[in-house]
Scaffold this active site. Structure first.
Site, mmCIF file in Angstrom:
data_model
loop_
_atom_site.group_PDB
_atom_site.id
_atom_site.type_symbol
_atom_site.label_atom_id
_atom_site.label_comp_id
_atom_site.label_asym_id
_atom_site.label_seq_id
_atom_site.Cartn_x
_atom_site.Cartn_y
_atom_site.Cartn_z
ATOM 1 N N CYS A 2 0.843 -1.076 0.042
ATOM 2 C CA CYS A 2 0.021 0.070 0.161
ATOM 3 C C CYS A 2 0.955 1.060 0.015
ATOM 4 O O CYS A 2 2.025 1.211 0.074
ATOM 5 C CB CYS A 2 -0.883 -0.085 1.293
ATOM 6 S SG CYS A 2 -1.948 -1.279 1.225
ATOM 7 N N ARG A 49 -4.853 2.028 -0.672
ATOM 8 C CA ARG A 49 -5.032 0.551 -0.677
ATOM 9 C C ARG A 49 -4.839 -0.179 -2.005
ATOM 10 O O ARG A 49 -5.383 -0.035 -2.821
ATOM 11 C CB ARG A 49 -6.409 0.426 -0.050
ATOM 12 C CG ARG A 49 -6.610 -1.206 0.495
ATOM 13 C CD ARG A 49 -7.725 -1.163 1.424
ATOM 14 N NE ARG A 49 -7.405 -2.592 1.733
ATOM 15 C CZ ARG A 49 -8.464 -3.625 2.079
ATOM 16 N NH1 ARG A 49 -9.733 -3.078 1.855
ATOM 17 N NH2 ARG A 49 -8.269 -4.919 2.628
ATOM 18 N N LEU A 50 -4.142 -1.370 -1.589
ATOM 19 C CA LEU A 50 -4.101 -2.484 -2.408
ATOM 20 C C LEU A 50 -4.672 -3.640 -1.644
ATOM 21 O O LEU A 50 -4.052 -3.855 -0.557
ATOM 22 C CB LEU A 50 -2.518 -2.880 -2.792
ATOM 23 C CG LEU A 50 -2.671 -4.011 -3.902
ATOM 24 C CD1 LEU A 50 -3.377 -3.805 -5.329
ATOM 25 C CD2 LEU A 50 -1.244 -4.517 -4.091
ATOM 26 N N VAL A 53 -5.634 -8.536 1.955
ATOM 27 C CA VAL A 53 -6.232 -9.323 2.885
ATOM 28 C C VAL A 53 -7.379 -8.506 3.427
ATOM 29 O O VAL A 53 -7.240 -7.315 3.430
ATOM 30 C CB VAL A 53 -5.436 -9.698 3.874
ATOM 31 C CG1 VAL A 53 -4.416 -10.533 3.501
ATOM 32 C CG2 VAL A 53 -4.780 -8.694 4.674
ATOM 33 N N ASN A 75 2.315 -0.358 5.765
ATOM 34 C CA ASN A 75 2.319 -1.049 4.715
ATOM 35 C C ASN A 75 3.050 -2.382 4.561
ATOM 36 O O ASN A 75 4.297 -2.097 5.500
ATOM 37 C CB ASN A 75 2.922 0.164 3.724
ATOM 38 C CG ASN A 75 3.546 -0.868 2.402
ATOM 39 O OD1 ASN A 75 2.939 -1.508 1.908
ATOM 40 N ND2 ASN A 75 4.690 -0.151 1.768
ATOM 41 N N GLY A 76 2.543 -3.787 4.627
ATOM 42 C CA GLY A 76 3.463 -4.616 4.631
ATOM 43 C C GLY A 76 2.295 -5.726 5.045
ATOM 44 O O GLY A 76 1.101 -5.851 4.558
ATOM 45 N N THR A 337 23.937 0.359 -11.685
ATOM 46 C CA THR A 337 23.174 -0.927 -11.676
ATOM 47 C C THR A 337 21.754 -1.139 -11.479
ATOM 48 O O THR A 337 21.194 -1.963 -11.851
ATOM 49 C CB THR A 337 24.261 -1.910 -11.013
ATOM 50 O OG1 THR A 337 23.842 -3.388 -11.341
ATOM 51 C CG2 THR A 337 24.056 -1.700 -9.460
ATOM 52 N N ARG A 340 19.834 0.146 -14.371
ATOM 53 C CA ARG A 340 19.936 -1.225 -15.600
ATOM 54 C C ARG A 340 19.158 -2.223 -15.311
ATOM 55 O O ARG A 340 18.284 -2.756 -16.116
ATOM 56 C CB ARG A 340 21.405 -1.397 -15.524
ATOM 57 C CG ARG A 340 22.359 -1.206 -16.670
ATOM 58 C CD ARG A 340 23.725 -1.709 -16.594
ATOM 59 N NE ARG A 340 24.584 -0.563 -16.677
ATOM 60 C CZ ARG A 340 25.889 -0.994 -16.417
ATOM 61 N NH1 ARG A 340 26.290 -2.164 -15.771
ATOM 62 N NH2 ARG A 340 26.762 0.105 -16.818
#
Length: 561
Positions: A2, A49-50, A53, A75-76, A337, A340
C-alpha cells in the site's frame, strides 16, 4: 502493498498538502482515504490501498473499538499475526494482519511490538492518549519509508520520497527528505500544537540475531551443529517455511522467473506448496528478455519442469530505452546497476498488471547478498572478509536491490514477496561458519545449490547455472543490453559534458556517460536530492569502473561461449 502518508504539525492548508499524497497513488489502486486526526486539526493520514487481505475492513488508518486512542497506518504483511493471537489471546476486530500491531503495542510497548513482527512492514502509529508518534521499518527495509522532520517540529512520512518533496512549510523552503533506517523504530513526542519532537531512534533487530518472534514460529527448534547434512536439511526446512508463510493472500499469486537459481527455487517450492494447500488456480510465472535471450530459454525450461502457466514478455531495445526516464522517476535513484536492472523488472510488472490477474508476486531478491552470489565473491581474500561483505550488502539492500524490487512492482500496483529475506532463514544462514558460505569449485552459492541437489525441484543444469549479469540474461544473443545502453547513451552525452561532470555534480560525480545520463534525469525530477544515494553500488576486491558483472575477468556470459 500500500501507500502510506502522514503529516503532523502542518502550517499549510491540509487540502493543498494532500495533493502530495496523490504522488504515491500507484501503490494502492483499489481505494484512497484522507483522514484528519480528532483534536489535532493540522495532523492527518493519507492511505492508498491495494486490497490483499480483508477486502471489507482493510481500510486505514486502522482504528478499533478497544483502543480508540490508537491510529495505525501501515504498509506490509505480518505473517505471524495468527500465532501471536493464539499466544497472547488477542481479540481481533478485523481480519487485517496489521491489527496485531495495536494489540502488541497495548500489551508491551513499541520495542516488543517491532521485535515480535515476522514480516515486512513500514508503519506510523499514533497514540493520542499518551501523545506519542512511532515510526518503524522492517529489518531489511523491504517496505519503504521516508520522512521529513523540520527544526520546528513539522513531520511528514511517506512510502516514497516523491510524496514529501513538494510539501509546503513556512520555516523551511527545502526540507530534508531522507529514508527511514531499516530495523529501527523512532519515538516522537506529540505536542498540543500537533508538532513533534524526536525522543529516540532505536535499532530493534540485527539480521544476524535470531528474531524474538522465532519462539512462536511454526517451525520449532532445528537440529544444531554444523555437519553438512544437518545444515543442508535446516536450509531446506527454513526456506520452504519462508515461502509457505508468504502464501497469505486473498488475491492471485504469481512469480517472477528469470531461470536463474534464486527465482527458480522460489517458483518450484511455491508451486509445490500451492498444490499441497489445494490452491485451485495454476501458478503464473513471468520471464522477460529480448528474443531468445538466455533468461527466456532457461525460464522456459524451469516452467516446463515445474508445470507453471508461463508467460514470456519480449521487449526490444527501443522499449527498454524509452522506459529509462519513468524507471528513474519510480526508483528515486541514479545508481547505475539499479537503473539498468530495473528496466526489465519494470516492463514485466507493467505486463502483469495489464494482462493478468496476478497481484501478489514472489521473487528471488536478497539471495545474492545472503548467499554470496555476486561474481566478485570469487575474489574474496578470505572467508571472513566474504562474510563481512555479505553483511554489508544486506545492510544496504534498502538502497539497491530491495529498492529496485519494491518500486518497479509498486509502480504497477503489485505486491512483492521475497522469501530469501525471511528473518529466521537469513539469521540461520549468517550463523553458519564463514568457510561454509563461500564459492567453491568456481561456483557461487555452492551451499545453497548443494542443499537442494537431491530434491528434484529443478533440472540439474538450472540448479548449477552460473550467475548471469542481469543486463546479459535479458539480452538477445546478438547484442547484450549493456552494449545497447552504451551505444544509445554515447549519442546523448557528449565528451565535454562528462569532462565537467564533477563541477556540475560534486557529490557522487558521474564517471561514465551512462551514469551522467541517469544523473541528469534524476536531477530533473529530484533536484538537489543526490544524497539519497550515499555511494554507487560497485564490486569489491577488483579494479572496476563499472558495476556490471560482465566487466569482471571471472565472468563469461552464455553469449560468449
Amino acid at each position: 502493498m500500500c501507500g502510506i502518508w502522514a503529516l503532523f504539525g502542518s502550517d499549510e492548508c491540509l487540502s493543498v498538502q494532500c495533493l502530495s499524497a496523490m504522488k504515491i497513488a500507484h501503490r494502492g489502486p483499489d481505494a484512497f482515504r484522507f483522514e484528519n486526526v480528532n483534536g489535532f486539526t493540522n495532523c492527518c493520514f493519507g492511505f492508498h490501498r491495494l486490497a490483499v487481505v480483508d477486502q471489507l475492513y482493510g481500510m486505514q488508518p486502522i482504528r478499533v473499538k478497544k483502543f480508540p486512542y490508537l491510529w495505525l497506518c501501515y504498509n506490509g504483511e505480518i505473517y505471524n499475526f495468527k500465532q501471536l493471537q493464539k499466544q497472547f489471546g488477542f481479540e481481533y476486530q478485523t481480519l487485517v494482519d496489521g491489527e496485531v500491531i495495536l494489540h502488541l503495542y497495548n500489551r508491551g510497548g513499541i520495542e516488543q511490538t517491532a521485535s515480535m513482527l515476522d514480516g515486512v512492514f513500514a508503519f506510523i502509529l499514533l497514540d493520542t492518549a499518551n501523545r506519542k508518534v512511532f515510526l518503524a521499518r522492517d529489518t531489511y527495509g523491504v517496505r519503504p519509508l521516508f520522512k521529513v522532520l523540520t527544526d520546528d517540529g513539522f513531520l511528514g512520512v511517506c512510502s516514497e520520497a516523491k510524496g514529501l518533496i513538494n510539501l509546503k512549510h513556512s520555516a523551511s523552503l527545502f526540507p530534508k527528505v531522507e529514508p527511514f533506517l531499516p530495523g529501527h523504530y523512532e519515538v516522537l513526542d506529540l505536542k498540543p500544537s500537533g508538532k513533534v519532537a524526536s525522543v529516540e531512534l532505536v535499532k530493534f533487530h540485527s539480521y544476524k540475531d535470531e528474531p524474538l518472534h522465532a519462539a512462536f514460529d511454526t517451525v520449532e527448534n532445528l537440529p544444531s551443529g554444523f555437519d553438512l547434512e544437518t545444515v543442508k536439511s535446516n536450509i531446506r526446512i527454513l526456506f520452504e517455511n519462508a515461502v509457505r508463510k508468504r502464501l497469505m493472500a486473498h488475491r492471485r499469486i504469481g512469480c517472477l522467473l528469470s531461470g536463474g537459481l534464486d527465482s527458480s527455487l522460489v517458483a518450484a517450492i511455491l508451486l509445490k506448496l500451492m498444490k499441497e494447500m489445494n490452491i485451485k488456480y495454476p501458478l503464473q510465472t513471468f520471464a522477460i528478455g529480448m528474443e531468445n535471450s538466455p533468461d527466456l530459454l532457461a525460464a522456459r525450461k524451469v516452467a516446463a519442469h515445474i508445470g507453471s502457466e508461463h508467460h514470456e514478455v519480449i521487449f526490444n531495445s527501443e522499449e527498454g530505452i524509452q522506459a529509462i526516464e519513468e524507471v528513474i522517476f519510480s526508483l528515486e535513484t541514479y545508481d547505475i546497476t539499479t537503473v539498468r536492472a530495473s528496466i526489465g523488472m519494470y516492463l514485466v510488472s507493467k505486463y502483469i498488471r495489464k494482462k493478468t490477474d496476478s497481484v501478489v508476486i514472489f521473487s528471488g531478491e536478497g539471495s545474492d547478498e545472503l548467499t554470496q552470489g555476486y561474481i566478485y565473491f570469487h575474489k574474496a581474500p578470505s572467508p571472513e572478509e566474504a562474510a563481512e561483505e555479505s553483511e554489508r550488502l544486506l545492510k544496504e539492500l534498502y538502497l539497491f536491490d530491495v529498492l529496485r524490487a519494491d518500486r518497479t512492482t509498486a509502480a504497477h500496483g503489485l505486491e512483492l514477496r521475497v522469501p530469501f529475506l525471511d528473518h529466521r532463514f537469513t539469521s540461520y544462514y549468517l550463523s553458519l561458519p564463514a568457510e561454509l558460505r563461500i564459492p567453491k569449485n568456481g561456483i557461487e552459492k555452492y551451499l545453497l545449490r548443494q542443499s537442494f541437489e537431491d530434491s528434484n525441484l529443478l533440472p540439474k543444469e538450472i540448479l548449477w547455472r552460473p550467475k548471469e549479469a542481469f543486463s546479459d540474461g535479458i539480452a538477445s544473443v546478438k547484442k547484450s543490453w549493456f552494449s545497447i545502453l552504451q551505444d544509445y547513451i554515447d549519442q546523448q552525452v557528449d565528451d565535454l559534458l562528462l569532462e565537467k561532470a564533477a563541477e556540475k555534480y560534486p557529490f557522487n560525480p558521474p564517471k561514465t556517460k551512462e551514469s551522467y545520463y541517469y544523473r541528469q534525469i534524476f536531477e530533473k525530477h529530484y533536484a538537489g536530492r543526490s544524497n539519497w544515494l550515499p555511494h554507487y553500488w560497485m564490486p569489491r576486491w577488483v579494479k572496476a569502473a563499472d558495476p556490471s558483472a560482465r566487466t569482471l575477468k571471472h565472468y563469461k556470459s552464455a553469449t560468449q561461449e
